[in-house]
Design a protein around this motif. Structure first.
Motif, PDB file in Angstrom:
ATOM      1  N   GLY A  37      -7.229 -11.840   2.306  1.00  0.00           N
ATOM      2  CA  GLY A  37      -7.401 -11.069   1.272  1.00  0.00           C
ATOM      3  C   GLY A  37      -8.398  -9.947   1.531  1.00  0.00           C
ATOM      4  O   GLY A  37      -8.243  -9.093   1.163  1.00  0.00           O
ATOM      5  N   HIS A  38      -9.676 -10.561   2.209  1.00  0.00           N
ATOM      6  CA  HIS A  38     -10.579  -9.631   2.491  1.00  0.00           C
ATOM      7  C   HIS A  38     -10.284  -8.520   3.100  1.00  0.00           C
ATOM      8  O   HIS A  38     -10.819  -7.361   3.183  1.00  0.00           O
ATOM      9  N   LEU A  39      -9.200  -8.549   4.120  1.00  0.00           N
ATOM     10  CA  LEU A  39      -8.771  -7.290   5.006  1.00  0.00           C
ATOM     11  C   LEU A  39      -7.610  -6.438   4.144  1.00  0.00           C
ATOM     12  O   LEU A  39      -8.081  -5.474   4.271  1.00  0.00           O
ATOM     13  N   LEU A  40      -6.962  -6.912   3.440  1.00  0.00           N
ATOM     14  CA  LEU A  40      -6.006  -6.402   2.395  1.00  0.00           C
ATOM     15  C   LEU A  40      -6.848  -5.502   1.530  1.00  0.00           C
ATOM     16  O   LEU A  40      -6.560  -4.335   1.345  1.00  0.00           O
ATOM     17  N   LYS A  41      -7.756  -5.919   0.943  1.00  0.00           N
ATOM     18  CA  LYS A  41      -8.497  -5.124  -0.179  1.00  0.00           C
ATOM     19  C   LYS A  41      -9.293  -4.025   0.475  1.00  0.00           C
ATOM     20  O   LYS A  41      -9.811  -3.014  -0.256  1.00  0.00           O
ATOM     21  N   GLN A  42      -9.503  -4.131   1.946  1.00  0.00           N
ATOM     22  CA  GLN A  42     -10.101  -2.660   2.389  1.00  0.00           C
ATOM     23  C   GLN A  42      -9.169  -1.848   2.619  1.00  0.00           C
ATOM     24  O   GLN A  42      -9.403  -0.649   3.037  1.00  0.00           O
ATOM     25  N   HIS A  43      -7.896  -2.097   2.740  1.00  0.00           N
ATOM     26  CA  HIS A  43      -6.918  -1.068   2.844  1.00  0.00           C
ATOM     27  C   HIS A  43      -5.740  -0.710   1.727  1.00  0.00           C
ATOM     28  O   HIS A  43      -4.844  -0.009   2.216  1.00  0.00           O
ATOM     29  N   VAL A  44      -5.566  -1.688   0.848  1.00  0.00           N
ATOM     30  CA  VAL A  44      -4.554  -1.801  -0.297  1.00  0.00           C
ATOM     31  C   VAL A  44      -5.231  -1.550  -1.601  1.00  0.00           C
ATOM     32  O   VAL A  44      -6.195  -2.340  -1.952  1.00  0.00           O
ATOM     33  N   GLY A  45      -5.198  -0.333  -2.227  1.00  0.00           N
ATOM     34  CA  GLY A  45      -5.659  -0.390  -3.763  1.00  0.00           C
ATOM     35  C   GLY A  45      -4.863  -1.102  -4.475  1.00  0.00           C
ATOM     36  O   GLY A  45      -3.511  -1.332  -4.460  1.00  0.00           O
ATOM     37  N   PHE A  46      -5.572  -1.380  -5.634  1.00  0.00           N
ATOM     38  CA  PHE A  46      -5.022  -2.270  -6.627  1.00  0.00           C
ATOM     39  C   PHE A  46      -3.825  -1.581  -7.442  1.00  0.00           C
ATOM     40  O   PHE A  46      -2.781  -2.287  -7.990  1.00  0.00           O
ATOM     41  N   GLU A  47      -3.735  -0.380  -7.612  1.00  0.00           N
ATOM     42  CA  GLU A  47      -2.754   0.436  -8.165  1.00  0.00           C
ATOM     43  C   GLU A  47      -1.854   1.065  -7.354  1.00  0.00           C
ATOM     44  O   GLU A  47      -0.812   1.796  -7.884  1.00  0.00           O
ATOM     45  N   GLU A  48      -1.754   0.734  -6.245  1.00  0.00           N
ATOM     46  CA  GLU A  48      -0.657   1.441  -5.283  1.00  0.00           C
ATOM     47  C   GLU A  48       0.623   0.584  -5.352  1.00  0.00           C
ATOM     48  O   GLU A  48       0.714  -0.699  -5.713  1.00  0.00           O
ATOM     49  N   ASN A  49       1.669   1.509  -5.071  1.00  0.00           N
ATOM     50  CA  ASN A  49       2.939   1.049  -5.064  1.00  0.00           C
ATOM     51  C   ASN A  49       3.387   0.292  -3.692  1.00  0.00           C
ATOM     52  O   ASN A  49       3.229   0.806  -2.655  1.00  0.00           O
ATOM     53  N   ILE A  50       3.436  -1.017  -3.810  1.00  0.00           N
ATOM     54  CA  ILE A  50       3.566  -2.016  -2.626  1.00  0.00           C
ATOM     55  C   ILE A  50       5.091  -2.416  -2.617  1.00  0.00           C
ATOM     56  O   ILE A  50       5.786  -2.958  -3.234  1.00  0.00           O
ATOM     57  N   LEU A  51       5.545  -2.552  -1.236  1.00  0.00           N
ATOM     58  CA  LEU A  51       6.758  -3.092  -0.906  1.00  0.00           C
ATOM     59  C   LEU A  51       6.488  -4.523  -0.030  1.00  0.00           C
ATOM     60  O   LEU A  51       5.873  -4.401   1.040  1.00  0.00           O
ATOM     61  N   MET A  52       6.909  -5.431  -0.424  1.00  0.00           N
ATOM     62  CA  MET A  52       6.820  -6.708   0.357  1.00  0.00           C
ATOM     63  C   MET A  52       8.182  -7.219   1.231  1.00  0.00           C
ATOM     64  O   MET A  52       9.183  -7.174   0.682  1.00  0.00           O
TER      65      MET A  52
END
Length: 243
Positions: A37-52
């Motif tokens: 999660g520490h790596l994701l937080k560096q590259h993904v904003g909380f309000e971004e539109n994400i596709l899993m």
């Protein structure tokens, strides 16, 4: 193990997954959100539109939702999985669940800030035996998927791939100018390293990665090295190949 198939090839079979998802509550490939999660937080904003991509029954989307990521679309080719996960998380209004083939994503161009996959591509490569050269069939499959990933990403969007595959193997699949992205990688884990790749749409390949693509295109069609791996009696089968 209860869900261990009789052959690794079954990991590519939707019927196997449908059967498994009817009873299995959850399973995490390569660790849960707390591990990277520490790596994701560096590259993904909380309000971004994400596709899993290939969400499975992983708790990753829910854990990210709990951490503050608010717009996550989850797709999987198993209808059983999608129906089960949608019911399980019906109170999470901003988590959506769709049955979809990763080779033919039913989204318009440039709609996602982030496409995230954890182990999905590795599962597509379970029958590969040569870590330096994937089969023509597997290469076509991965190319279809990666073209779709690139297509649905916005300019500046990121494809994030979580895998056990080391850079000298995985970059051979990702380093193509046609995908229109740059490649960076990070690792996590202590006794065994897993890798998180960040591919940014609209950025050029580094000189090193561009040279890799050129070299691969120039390679002769030599006979593949005869490398054989035994199937192991655990869900950690992915560690037997280096793709």
């Amino acid at each position: 193990m209860e869900y261990l198939p009789d052959s690794n090839a079954r990991y590519k079979d939707v019927d196997y997954w449908n059967e498994r998802y009817r009873t299995e509550e959850s399973f995490e490939w390569f660790g849960d959100f707390t591990k990277f999660g520490h790596l994701l937080k560096q590259h993904v904003g909380f309000e971004e539109n994400i596709l899993m991509l290939g969400c499975g029954n992983s708790a990753l989307s829910y854990d990210m939702y709990q951490a503050g990521y608010t717009f996550i679309t989850n797709v999987d080719y198993s209808s059983v999985c999608v129906e089960s996960m949608a019911e399980r998380h019906k109170d999470c209004a901003q988590l959506s669940w769709l049955c979809m083939d990763a080779r033919r994503l039913a989204f318009s161009d440039g709609v996602f800030d982030v496409v995230l996959e954890k182990g999905t591509l590795d599962a597509m490569l379970v029958e590969e035996t040569d870590p330096w050269k994937v089969s023509e069939k597997a290469a076509r499959l991965l190319h279809q998927v990666l073209l779709e990933v690139s297509r649905v990403l916005k300019p500046g969007g990121r494809f994030i791939s979580v895998t056990f595959a080391q850079p000298h193997f995985r970059k051979r699949l990702y380093a193509r100018a046609k995908y229109d992205w740059s490649i960076k990688h990070y690792h996590y884990g202590s006794s065994f390293h897993y890798f998180l790749y960040v591919l940014t749409k609209g950025e050029e390949l580094s000189p090193e990665d561009a040279a890799l693509e050129k070299r691969l295109l120039q390679e002769t069609q030599a006979s593949p090295t005869d490398v054989t791996f035994q199937e192991v009696d655990s869900e950690d089968f992915l560690n037997n190949i280096g793709l």
